[in-house]
Enzyme design. Structure first.
Site, PDB file in Angstrom:
ATOM      1  N   GLU A   1      -6.746  -7.232  -0.813  1.00 20.50           N
ATOM      2  CA  GLU A   1      -7.371  -7.291   0.501  1.00 20.50           C
ATOM      3  C   GLU A   1      -8.854  -6.827   0.487  1.00 20.50           C
ATOM      4  OE1 GLU A   1      -5.365  -4.788   3.250  1.00 20.50           O
ATOM      5  OE2 GLU A   1      -3.335  -5.797   2.847  1.00 20.50           O
TER       6      GLU A   1
ATOM      7  N   GLU B   1       0.873  -1.143   0.048  1.00 23.47           N
ATOM      8  CA  GLU B   1       0.044  -0.028   0.102  1.00 23.47           C
ATOM      9  C   GLU B   1       0.745   1.328   0.105  1.00 23.47           C
ATOM     10  OE1 GLU B   1      -4.313  -1.176   2.064  1.00 23.47           O
ATOM     11  OE2 GLU B   1      -2.554  -0.637   3.266  1.00 23.47           O
TER      12      GLU B   1
END
Length: 613
Positions: free
Chosen positions: A259, A184
């Site tokens: 995710e 991320e």
């Protein structure tokens, strides 16, 4: 002569079977198609769930993977945690519960592929986001940057990880199908040169298979490196997923939700997060119907043991340390049992199985039971437990003391005969204040507390501040503002206090030999020990509702922290860490040292929030 030729031929064939010749029989190929992944040149839909090896007892890894198969997963994902594997600079550990290579191999034995996430930064509600504490002692080091010291330490680490795991990639006969680069990163920065440095280090470490990046939808452009497969987090609308990934991948897929959150994590003093399965079953069905691949974060959360919980930080709140339970309201509960969410997700996945394929039966829930009450028989006050201190004019941080986690006791002398404000400029994170061994109050970083009014009698007195590190921040721009202890000046009635002595209490080991049957001095943090007998080891939940704040060890395992403010009121004690006969228990209690009996339950309590006492 013919016999010798036959023996020689047989030997050659045996060598080929053992060591391979060309493409080994157990090798597979894993590549990218225009809209889906290709396993051995056939379309393959990843249905994955996240399990973190340190959050599950090693002895239970296989059982958790059998549960993954029973829900219909064909893959599991896991982070790799730098601060576990290099707790001190240059000292690597891949043994015991840190043996990630064995974790991956067990997954293969259970018929599961693995998505590996080995970048130095993991977030994951984990202490310092996975970074080892000692990075903060490297002057000038900047994480997630091109800074030379960081890249040098990063390279040493990823090379060690590569030695363990690169041979287990699918293109080398293993079951690791993809490896994630950074984590991320788009939520933190947008330096493509830095991302390319990451990619090259991964390849140099032996990760020469399929590499990818993952980011939330709003940050996916910043966090993606051209040439790597883009994946998306937290978005399950097929139109938006495909649009985001196609924009970065020359109009193609495959489409991977790296995710997907079926619930959320918890932190101290707030309600337990719980989301009904019905809010997600339709979304899961839609994702699978559209041929997209998915990784559930989390499929099974487990427990954050020891001192490895992280903390949230936002501009609007001072500090939010996370609890020890990582139940996450996941399909598989903290103990590894199927939940209602598990069964409903399984029903959705079952609809999308290839024709003729059936799921394994769901294993029965593990037996759990309350034990007989445990009586503590020996104890010692922290003031009597401490060893030799270190002196300094100003308070030293945990990092100054080369201490990763745990607690520290600070002592100095103050002049009395006045009433004034004791002010701590930078308490990290929870402090108990004493004058001459008498408790005067507490300060809690969560509540923005930095000062306490003291009325000190005339004369010289000893000020003692017992400080707890409640977990370093694991997300956001403040990763390098993570030092622990007292990080600034301490003053009383406007005068800075000097001449400090610091006593380290890391509790990586507890010296029970120092404890005795005499009652410890009152109203101070206390260590207690005792033993209890087990006839047949079963899961249990230690009930801390009558206790205050502290940490528990059983048979050498640090089970994690408890705190009466909730929501977590029990600590999960797995059967795998119990033994027939005598078992040792140790507790550190900060606020209710008079307690001496600990009970247990057959079920957890994770949803009881109380006022701060």
């Amino acid at each position: 002569m013919i016999k010798h030729k036959i023996l020689f031929f047989n030997a050659i064939m045996l060598a080929m079977m053992l060591f391979g010749c060309g493409k080994a029989s157990n090798e597979h190929s894993f590549t990218l198609g225009d809209s889906t992944f290709m396993l051995d040149n056939k379309p393959f839909q990843i249905i994955s769930g996240e399990i973190h090896y340190p959050r599950v007892p090693r002895e239970a890894w296989r059982a958790r993977m059998k549960m993954a198969k029973a829900m219909g997963l064909n893959t599991i994902g896991t982070y790799v945690f730098w601060n576990l594997h290099e707790p001190e600079k240059g000292k690597f550990d891949f043994t015991g519960n840190h043996d990630i290579a064995e974790f991956v191999k067990i997954a293969k034995e259970e018929g599961l592929w693995v998505i590996l996430r080995p970048s130095p930064y993991v977030c994951a509600e984990w202490e310092f986001g996975g970074y080892p504490y000692w990075l903060q002692n490297e002057k000038g080091l900047e994480v997630r940057s091109r800074e030379k010291q960081y890249l040098a330490e990063y390279k040493k680490y990823i090379d060690e990880v590569g030695k363990q795991l690169a041979p287990l990639q699918i293109n080398h006969g293993g079951n690791i199908i993809m490896v994630q680069v950074e984590n991320e990163y788009g939520s933190y920065g947008a330096d493509k040169v830095y991302l390319e440095m990451n990619r090259k280090m991964f390849v140099d470490a032996g990760f020469d298979g399929l590499l990818y990046t993952c980011d939330p939808e709003k940050d996916i452009v910043k966090g993606h490196l051209k040439g790597l497969m883009p994946a998306i987090n937290g978005q399950d609308n097929p139109v938006k997923v495909k649009q985001a990934i196609r924009s970065l991948n020359d109009g193609r897929g495959p489409f991977f939700i790296a995710e997907w959150y079926p619930a959320w994590f918890d932190w101290w003093g707030t309600p337990h997060h719980k989301v009904p399965a019905e809010q997600y079953t339709g979304k899961l069905d839609t994702v699978l119907s559209n041929g997209m691949s998915i990784n559930m974060y989390m499929f099974h959360g487990g427990s954050t043991r020891g001192f490895m919980n992280g903390a949230n930080f936002r501009d609007t709140i001072p500090f939010e340390p996370q609890i020890s339970s990582y139940d996450y309201d996941a399909p598989l509960d903290e103990a590894g049992n199927a939940t209602d969410k598990f069964m409903k997700f399984r029903a959705v996945i079952e609809k999308h199985l290839p024709k003729g394929q059936k799921l394994p039966e769901v294993p029965k829930a593990k037996p759990a039971a309350a034990m007989e009450p445990i009586q503590f028989t020996k104890e010692i006050s922290i003031f009597d437990y401490i060893g030799k201190g270190k002196q300094s004019q100003n308070p030293l941080t945990f990092e100054d003391m080369n201490q990763a986690y745990g607690y520290m006791l600070y002592k100095t002398e103050i002049n009395g005969g006045k009433k004034g404000e004791l002010k701590i400029d930078g308490l990290r994170d929870y402090g108990i204040i004493f004058i001459d061994g008498v408790r005067k109050g507490t300060l809690d970083r969560r509540l923005g507390q930095e000062s306490l009014t003291l009325d000190v009698p005339a004369g010289k007195h000893q000020l003692e501040i017992f400080v707890e590190n409640m977990g370093r921040i694991n997300f956001g721009p403040n990763l390098l503002k993570n030092k622990k202890g007292i990080v600034g000046e301490v003053s009383f009635a406007g005068t800075a206090l000097k001449s400090w002595t610091m006593y380290s209490l890391p509790f990586d080991q507890v010296e029970t030999s120092k404890m005795n049957t005499a009652k410890a001095r009152s109203n101070t943090p206390v260590l207690k020990t005792g033993s209890f007998k087990v006839t047949s080891p079963e899961d249990t939940y230690l009930d801390l509702r009558k206790w205050g704040k502290g940490v528990i060890w059983v048979n050498g395992h640090n089970l994690g922290k408890y705190w009466g403010i909730g929501p977590q009121q029990t600590i999960y004690l797995p059967a795998e860490w119990l033994k027939k006969g005598d078992n040792e228990i140790i507790i550190l209690e900060l606020n209710k040292p008079e307690n001496n009996v600990l009970t247990s339950l057959a079920k957890p309590i994770l949803d009881q929030v109380n006022e701060v006492k």
